[in-house]
Scaffold this motif. Structure first.
Motif, PDB file in Angstrom:
ATOM      1  N   ASP A  32      30.986  17.056  61.867  1.00  0.00           N
ATOM      2  CA  ASP A  32      30.114  15.909  62.096  1.00  0.00           C
ATOM      3  C   ASP A  32      29.106  16.206  63.212  1.00  0.00           C
ATOM      4  N   TRP A  33      29.570  16.797  64.299  1.00  0.00           N
ATOM      5  CA  TRP A  33      28.698  17.118  65.421  1.00  0.00           C
ATOM      6  C   TRP A  33      27.629  18.119  64.998  1.00  0.00           C
ATOM      7  N   VAL A  34      28.031  19.162  64.266  1.00  0.00           N
ATOM      8  CA  VAL A  34      27.086  20.175  63.804  1.00  0.00           C
ATOM      9  C   VAL A  34      26.034  19.541  62.903  1.00  0.00           C
ATOM     10  N   MET A  35      26.465  18.680  61.994  1.00  0.00           N
ATOM     11  CA  MET A  35      25.531  18.039  61.071  1.00  0.00           C
ATOM     12  C   MET A  35      24.549  17.135  61.819  1.00  0.00           C
ATOM     13  N   LYS A  36      25.031  16.411  62.823  1.00  0.00           N
ATOM     14  CA  LYS A  36      24.140  15.554  63.613  1.00  0.00           C
ATOM     15  C   LYS A  36      23.097  16.390  64.340  1.00  0.00           C
ATOM     16  N   GLN A  37      23.527  17.511  64.913  1.00  0.00           N
ATOM     17  CA  GLN A  37      22.602  18.395  65.623  1.00  0.00           C
ATOM     18  C   GLN A  37      21.543  18.937  64.671  1.00  0.00           C
ATOM     19  N   ALA A  38      21.978  19.386  63.510  1.00  0.00           N
ATOM     20  CA  ALA A  38      21.056  19.969  62.532  1.00  0.00           C
ATOM     21  C   ALA A  38      20.066  18.923  62.023  1.00  0.00           C
ATOM     22  N   LEU A  39      20.552  17.752  61.717  1.00  0.00           N
ATOM     23  CA  LEU A  39      19.673  16.696  61.209  1.00  0.00           C
ATOM     24  C   LEU A  39      18.678  16.260  62.279  1.00  0.00           C
TER      25      LEU A  39
END
Length: 89
Positions: A32-39
């Motif tokens: 979830d954290w990685v996806m938030k950063q990428a988005l």
């Protein structure tokens, strides 16, 4: 409210999901954290790209442009012994 969130879902190719999982493990973070950063990074880049497009359109409207032949001559000069200065509008 600052804590408000919204769930977004999408299907991604398995290879991409595996890369996200590997990054999350390497960083000791959640998927979830990685996806938030990428988005967030993509949204920031897209906003910058949009602003640059609007600025370019304003330049065209104001006739602040450089003709193709001038740009081409400058680009071609970069691989020669007599480099031209970058063209300016």
């Amino acid at each position: 409210m600052a804590g408000d969130t919204k769930v977004l879902t999408t299907h991604v190719p398995l290879a991409l999901a595996e890369k996200v999982d590997a990054i999350a493990m390497r960083l000791d973070r959640s998927r979830d954290w990685v996806m938030k950063q990428a988005l967030a990074a993509w949204v920031d880049e897209e906003e910058i790209r949009h602003q640059m497009t609007l600025q370019a359109l304003d330049d065209v409207d104001a006739v602040r442009v450089i003709d193709h032949q001038t740009v081409r001559a400058w680009a071609d000069s970069l691989s020669s012994d007599e480099k031209l200065l970058p063209p300016r509008a």
